[in-house]
Write a protein that holds these residues in place. Sequence first.
Motif, PDB file in Angstrom:
ATOM      1  N   VAL A  80       0.840  -1.098   0.071  1.00  0.00           N
ATOM      2  CA  VAL A  80       0.085  -0.035   0.133  1.00  0.00           C
ATOM      3  C   VAL A  80       0.887   1.367  -0.141  1.00  0.00           C
ATOM      4  CG1 VAL A  80      -1.806   1.389   1.122  1.00  0.00           C
ATOM      5  CG2 VAL A  80      -1.769  -1.134   1.494  1.00  0.00           C
ATOM      6  N   VAL A  81       0.868   1.974  -1.051  1.00  0.00           N
ATOM      7  CA  VAL A  81       1.627   3.123  -1.443  1.00  0.00           C
ATOM      8  C   VAL A  81       0.827   4.521  -1.156  1.00  0.00           C
ATOM      9  CG1 VAL A  81       3.305   4.177  -2.880  1.00  0.00           C
ATOM     10  CG2 VAL A  81       3.059   1.776  -2.868  1.00  0.00           C
ATOM     11  N   ALA A  82       1.790   5.253  -0.406  1.00  0.00           N
ATOM     12  CA  ALA A  82       1.107   6.842  -0.189  1.00  0.00           C
ATOM     13  C   ALA A  82       1.426   7.410  -1.651  1.00  0.00           C
ATOM     14  CB  ALA A  82       1.739   7.390   0.780  1.00  0.00           C
ATOM     15  N   ASN A  83       0.377   7.941  -2.128  1.00  0.00           N
ATOM     16  CA  ASN A  83       0.408   8.809  -3.339  1.00  0.00           C
ATOM     17  C   ASN A  83      -0.708   9.751  -3.730  1.00  0.00           C
ATOM     18  OD1 ASN A  83       1.154   9.117  -6.039  1.00  0.00           O
ATOM     19  ND2 ASN A  83       0.266   6.977  -6.774  1.00  0.00           N
ATOM     20  N   GLN A  84       0.064  10.909  -3.460  1.00  0.00           N
ATOM     21  CA  GLN A  84      -0.799  12.375  -3.856  1.00  0.00           C
ATOM     22  C   GLN A  84      -2.080  12.262  -2.757  1.00  0.00           C
ATOM     23  OE1 GLN A  84      -1.836  12.687  -7.756  1.00  0.00           O
ATOM     24  NE2 GLN A  84       0.335  12.596  -8.247  1.00  0.00           N
ATOM     25  N   ASP A  85      -2.005  11.946  -1.317  1.00  0.00           N
ATOM     26  CA  ASP A  85      -2.794  12.292  -0.068  1.00  0.00           C
ATOM     27  C   ASP A  85      -3.825  11.327  -0.276  1.00  0.00           C
ATOM     28  OD1 ASP A  85      -1.690  14.461   0.608  1.00  0.00           O
ATOM     29  OD2 ASP A  85      -3.214  15.804  -0.469  1.00  0.00           O
ATOM     30  N   LYS A  86      -3.453   9.867  -1.222  1.00  0.00           N
ATOM     31  CA  LYS A  86      -4.246   8.752  -1.200  1.00  0.00           C
ATOM     32  C   LYS A  86      -3.505   7.794  -1.225  1.00  0.00           C
ATOM     33  CE  LYS A  86      -8.205  10.929  -3.840  1.00  0.00           C
ATOM     34  NZ  LYS A  86      -9.309  10.421  -4.384  1.00  0.00           N
ATOM     35  N   TRP A  87      -4.335   6.639  -1.132  1.00  0.00           N
ATOM     36  CA  TRP A  87      -3.244   5.071  -0.949  1.00  0.00           C
ATOM     37  C   TRP A  87      -3.763   4.307  -1.937  1.00  0.00           C
ATOM     38  CZ3 TRP A  87       0.169   4.979   2.908  1.00  0.00           C
ATOM     39  CH2 TRP A  87       0.179   5.926   3.971  1.00  0.00           C
ATOM     40  N   THR A  88      -2.500   3.693  -2.822  1.00  0.00           N
ATOM     41  CA  THR A  88      -2.768   2.746  -3.937  1.00  0.00           C
ATOM     42  C   THR A  88      -2.370   1.793  -3.248  1.00  0.00           C
ATOM     43  OG1 THR A  88      -2.163   4.654  -5.488  1.00  0.00           O
ATOM     44  CG2 THR A  88      -2.057   2.626  -6.223  1.00  0.00           C
ATOM     45  N   THR A  89      -3.136   0.514  -3.574  1.00  0.00           N
ATOM     46  CA  THR A  89      -2.835  -0.816  -3.374  1.00  0.00           C
ATOM     47  C   THR A  89      -2.338  -1.725  -4.564  1.00  0.00           C
ATOM     48  OG1 THR A  89      -4.599  -0.829  -1.774  1.00  0.00           O
ATOM     49  CG2 THR A  89      -3.899  -2.867  -2.438  1.00  0.00           C
ATOM     50  N   ILE A 122      -2.361 -13.908   0.485  1.00  0.00           N
ATOM     51  CA  ILE A 122      -1.285 -12.856   0.866  1.00  0.00           C
ATOM     52  C   ILE A 122      -0.740 -13.105   2.045  1.00  0.00           C
ATOM     53  CG2 ILE A 122      -1.498 -10.378   1.495  1.00  0.00           C
ATOM     54  CD1 ILE A 122      -3.942 -10.057  -0.437  1.00  0.00           C
ATOM     55  N   THR A 123       0.594 -12.766   2.184  1.00  0.00           N
ATOM     56  CA  THR A 123       1.245 -13.206   3.457  1.00  0.00           C
ATOM     57  C   THR A 123       1.374 -11.965   4.264  1.00  0.00           C
ATOM     58  OG1 THR A 123       3.384 -12.958   2.298  1.00  0.00           O
ATOM     59  CG2 THR A 123       2.318 -15.263   2.301  1.00  0.00           C
ATOM     60  N   LYS A 124       1.685 -10.937   3.695  1.00  0.00           N
ATOM     61  CA  LYS A 124       2.059  -9.460   4.289  1.00  0.00           C
ATOM     62  C   LYS A 124       1.448  -8.446   3.670  1.00  0.00           C
ATOM     63  CE  LYS A 124       6.635 -10.888   5.977  1.00  0.00           C
ATOM     64  NZ  LYS A 124       8.032 -10.363   5.918  1.00  0.00           N
ATOM     65  N   PHE A 125       0.988  -7.229   4.471  1.00  0.00           N
ATOM     66  CA  PHE A 125       0.563  -6.143   4.228  1.00  0.00           C
ATOM     67  C   PHE A 125       1.682  -5.146   4.445  1.00  0.00           C
ATOM     68  CE2 PHE A 125      -3.462  -8.196   4.191  1.00  0.00           C
ATOM     69  CZ  PHE A 125      -4.351  -7.476   3.480  1.00  0.00           C
ATOM     70  N   ILE A 126       2.095  -4.371   3.429  1.00  0.00           N
ATOM     71  CA  ILE A 126       3.457  -3.669   3.535  1.00  0.00           C
ATOM     72  C   ILE A 126       2.719  -2.025   3.265  1.00  0.00           C
ATOM     73  CG2 ILE A 126       5.743  -2.827   3.053  1.00  0.00           C
ATOM     74  CD1 ILE A 126       6.023  -5.809   2.377  1.00  0.00           C
ATOM     75  N   TRP A 127       3.090  -1.116   4.112  1.00  0.00           N
ATOM     76  CA  TRP A 127       2.821   0.278   3.902  1.00  0.00           C
ATOM     77  C   TRP A 127       3.932   0.990   3.622  1.00  0.00           C
ATOM     78  CZ3 TRP A 127      -0.477  -2.705   6.623  1.00  0.00           C
ATOM     79  CH2 TRP A 127      -1.709  -2.804   6.420  1.00  0.00           C
ATOM     80  N   VAL A 128       3.835   1.753   2.584  1.00  0.00           N
ATOM     81  CA  VAL A 128       5.030   2.624   2.147  1.00  0.00           C
ATOM     82  C   VAL A 128       4.678   4.099   2.053  1.00  0.00           C
ATOM     83  CG1 VAL A 128       6.828   2.806   0.312  1.00  0.00           C
ATOM     84  CG2 VAL A 128       6.112   0.676   0.856  1.00  0.00           C
ATOM     85  N   LYS A 163       6.540   8.007   1.479  1.00  0.00           N
ATOM     86  CA  LYS A 163       8.055   8.631   1.235  1.00  0.00           C
ATOM     87  C   LYS A 163       8.815   7.816   0.970  1.00  0.00           C
ATOM     88  CE  LYS A 163       6.697  12.628   3.957  1.00  0.00           C
ATOM     89  NZ  LYS A 163       6.577  13.541   5.225  1.00  0.00           N
ATOM     90  N   ASP A 164       8.579   6.869   0.207  1.00  0.00           N
ATOM     91  CA  ASP A 164       9.847   5.749  -0.210  1.00  0.00           C
ATOM     92  C   ASP A 164      10.534   4.946   0.836  1.00  0.00           C
ATOM     93  OD1 ASP A 164       9.294   6.470  -2.986  1.00  0.00           O
ATOM     94  OD2 ASP A 164      10.680   7.957  -2.840  1.00  0.00           O
ATOM     95  N   GLU A 165       9.749   4.806   1.924  1.00  0.00           N
ATOM     96  CA  GLU A 165      10.112   4.336   3.036  1.00  0.00           C
ATOM     97  C   GLU A 165       8.929   3.242   3.746  1.00  0.00           C
ATOM     98  OE1 GLU A 165      11.591   5.653   7.335  1.00  0.00           O
ATOM     99  OE2 GLU A 165      12.571   6.607   5.764  1.00  0.00           O
ATOM    100  N   VAL A 166       9.585   1.982   4.207  1.00  0.00           N
ATOM    101  CA  VAL A 166       8.409   0.957   4.576  1.00  0.00           C
ATOM    102  C   VAL A 166       8.146   1.590   5.886  1.00  0.00           C
ATOM    103  CG1 VAL A 166       8.001  -1.192   5.143  1.00  0.00           C
ATOM    104  CG2 VAL A 166       9.409  -0.720   3.172  1.00  0.00           C
ATOM    105  N   THR A 167       6.874   1.951   6.164  1.00  0.00           N
ATOM    106  CA  THR A 167       6.422   2.416   7.311  1.00  0.00           C
ATOM    107  C   THR A 167       5.761   1.453   8.615  1.00  0.00           C
ATOM    108  OG1 THR A 167       4.229   3.075   6.725  1.00  0.00           O
ATOM    109  CG2 THR A 167       6.141   4.961   6.713  1.00  0.00           C
ATOM    110  N   GLU A 168       4.988   0.406   7.724  1.00  0.00           N
ATOM    111  CA  GLU A 168       4.441  -0.810   8.723  1.00  0.00           C
ATOM    112  C   GLU A 168       4.498  -1.853   7.708  1.00  0.00           C
ATOM    113  OE1 GLU A 168       0.857   1.269  11.178  1.00  0.00           O
ATOM    114  OE2 GLU A 168       0.982   2.308   9.314  1.00  0.00           O
ATOM    115  N   VAL A 169       4.364  -3.167   8.617  1.00  0.00           N
ATOM    116  CA  VAL A 169       4.223  -4.298   8.092  1.00  0.00           C
ATOM    117  C   VAL A 169       3.541  -5.023   8.992  1.00  0.00           C
ATOM    118  CG1 VAL A 169       5.285  -6.365   7.612  1.00  0.00           C
ATOM    119  CG2 VAL A 169       6.651  -4.352   7.080  1.00  0.00           C
ATOM    120  N   ILE A 170       2.315  -5.791   8.414  1.00  0.00           N
ATOM    121  CA  ILE A 170       1.306  -6.605   9.387  1.00  0.00           C
ATOM    122  C   ILE A 170       1.091  -7.845   8.537  1.00  0.00           C
ATOM    123  CG2 ILE A 170      -1.085  -6.807  10.057  1.00  0.00           C
ATOM    124  CD1 ILE A 170      -1.293  -3.928  10.121  1.00  0.00           C
ATOM    125  N   LEU A 171       1.426  -8.985   9.108  1.00  0.00           N
ATOM    126  CA  LEU A 171       1.295 -10.246   8.856  1.00  0.00           C
ATOM    127  C   LEU A 171      -0.163 -10.554   8.790  1.00  0.00           C
ATOM    128  CD1 LEU A 171       4.202 -12.084  10.896  1.00  0.00           C
ATOM    129  CD2 LEU A 171       4.250 -11.331   8.516  1.00  0.00           C
TER     130      LEU A 171
END
Length: 185
Positions: free
Chosen positions: A5-14, A46-52, A54-62
């Motif tokens: 899940v990537v932060a992209n212009q005030d929205k989140w793209t999966t 799916i094994t992991k949800f990863i939030w990115v 500013k080009d940095e991994v912020t959270e990981v949830i199994l």
Amino acid sequence: MLCVVVANQDKWTTVLDGKAIGTSKHVDYSIFHFKAHDVAALKKPITKFIWVAKDEVTEVILTDQLKDRGVNYKTAKRDDGELTEAEQAEVTAAVELARAAPQPKPTEPAKAPAEPPPATITPEAAATGLEGVQAQPEQPKGEQPEVAAEPEAQAGTPAAPEPTEEPDAPLATTKPSRTHNKKRR
């Protein structure tokens, strides 16, 4: 399989399996629909949800954390482990894909309605002292003539709508009562 899940212009793209599957203003969009099983793309293993952000991994949830009832994005335990090189490469590809994905265009603000032309004074109106009233051609019987806007309505104060007179007729959708039907028999 990773769901990024990537932060992209005030929205989140999966991004899942190399495809952008959705963009939402809600950060928990993918987890919510993963748990609800209502999006076909999120029904994959799916094994992991990863939030990115500013080009940095912020959270990981199994996904194992999400199996319990009552667990959601806010209450799920975060994974503190490092990503493998393969996972990091997949996250980088997902970020590039999310940035290249077409973004919804921002909605344009509503245009203000054009102001009506100013009222003209006809010679008849000037003679009678009625300002702001336009002369109206005669209307055929049965049609209502258009009424010119009053000066206070032009100043921006809303005018109350005038009630229209209609003949008193019973509504076609009104059903007679049961007792009325019994009396007719």
